[in-house]
Design an enzyme around this catalytic site. Structure first.
Site, PDB file in Angstrom:
ATOM      1  N   GLY A 118     122.809  10.797 -33.587  1.00 50.54           N
ATOM      2  CA  GLY A 118     123.919  10.572 -34.515  1.00 50.54           C
ATOM      3  C   GLY A 118     125.263  10.397 -33.830  1.00 50.54           C
ATOM      4  O   GLY A 118     126.315  10.497 -34.450  1.00 50.54           O
ATOM      5  N   GLY A 122     121.602   6.747 -28.810  1.00 48.81           N
ATOM      6  CA  GLY A 122     120.365   5.963 -28.860  1.00 48.81           C
ATOM      7  C   GLY A 122     120.676   4.494 -28.704  1.00 48.81           C
ATOM      8  O   GLY A 122     120.003   3.772 -27.966  1.00 48.81           O
ATOM      9  N   LYS A 123     121.714   4.068 -29.378  1.00 51.39           N
ATOM     10  CA  LYS A 123     122.165   2.679 -29.281  1.00 51.39           C
ATOM     11  C   LYS A 123     122.589   2.361 -27.841  1.00 51.39           C
ATOM     12  O   LYS A 123     122.231   1.314 -27.288  1.00 51.39           O
ATOM     13  CB  LYS A 123     123.336   2.482 -30.252  1.00 51.39           C
ATOM     14  N   TYR A 153     116.653  -0.464 -34.924  1.00 54.70           N
ATOM     15  CA  TYR A 153     116.416  -1.566 -33.988  1.00 54.70           C
ATOM     16  C   TYR A 153     116.969  -2.888 -34.516  1.00 54.70           C
ATOM     17  O   TYR A 153     117.436  -3.730 -33.751  1.00 54.70           O
ATOM     18  CB  TYR A 153     114.924  -1.680 -33.658  1.00 54.70           C
TER      19      TYR A 153
END
Lengths: 173, 173
Positions: A118, A122-123, A153
């Site tokens: 969050g 991850g991005k 994704y």
């Protein structure tokens, strides 16, 4: 491992100053919680127990470490994400890709520790993976996404079932 | 290439009698058109021009042979299918797979010459690929199927989007 050296050296200029982090590199502007710094590495000498702990944290089934080690060795690309606080380093994300080194790559085992989810990490991790694969002239970057991460994704430029192409898995009779 | 030797030797006992076919093996009961014999090989020393001709025959876009060579070298498995008539051999099918050598494999470039389609040879080729991957303890065999071949793969035991898992392809911005 000449390939990895060249991949790394061609990749990022923002390497850290510490010799121990020769294969680590930070991403400008990517700093979380005060006093900590996030950096990425393509070094595949990862402590398998630390990786297992990370995978445990997101609830993945345990896999034999011998096979995990083999999979890492035979992946085309491994990108790990670390939090550094003072001299302390902690593995907080991981991803790897298989490839034919020419046309296709497939990304597997994308994981970010729940405490660090969050926050756009991850991005950031996936962007590192894509950047590395593109720098190696891989034109077809693929993955298999669980339903709850399809939108994640998609936001990164991945399209489900393009032109009706279906991802398929073989099941024993 | 010790790995390939062991893969091969563990695979099939129906090797042909000719020393020149040390890495070729026929499948019992698989004989087409009178006077010809079909056999499979995991040898990756394939004439790239012959492979290009096969891919031309099914209308695939041409790819740089240098990259095709690299992709073959870095594939985990290559299975080619040949027709033998007397001393003459002809490449009539091809398939390869990338893998992490431990958990996952992805099958690419499955092709059967149009003159040899509709005879169960595509199925036979895929069964060889699956058998080899299984013999290497690969548990997750995947592929990306064009819409018109989804049913072909379904009949071989491949399931599209199992549990909602989506095949995704990255497109540059």
């Amino acid at each position: 491992m000449g390939f990895w050296k060249s991949l790394f050296s061609a990749s990022d200029t923002t390497t850290t100053a510490k010799p121990a982090q020769a294969e680590g590199y930070s991403t400008p502007g990517l700093t979380t919680i005060s006093g900590s710094r996030i950096f990425f590495s393509t070094d595949r000498e990862i402590d398998l127990y630390e990786l297992e702990e990370l995978c445990d944290a997101v609830g993945w089934s345990r896999r034999p470490l011998r096979k995990v080690k083999k999979a890492i060795q035979h992946s085309f690309l491994v990108v790990s994400m670390w939090e550094q606080r003072g001299a302390q380093r902690r593995l907080i994300g991981f991803s790897r890709a298989t490839s034919d080194h020419a046309f296709n790559a497939t990304i597997w085992d994308v994981v970010v520790h729940p405490e660090f989810q969050g926050k756009g990490l991850g991005k950031a991790l996936m962007k590192q993976v894509i950047k590395k694969l593109r720098s190696e002239d891989i034109s077809n970057i693929t993955l298999f996404a669980d339903p709850h991460v399809v939108d994640f994704y998609r936001n990164l430029g991945f399209m489900p079932d393009p032109e009706g192409i279906k991802g398929m898995f073989w099941y024993p009779d």
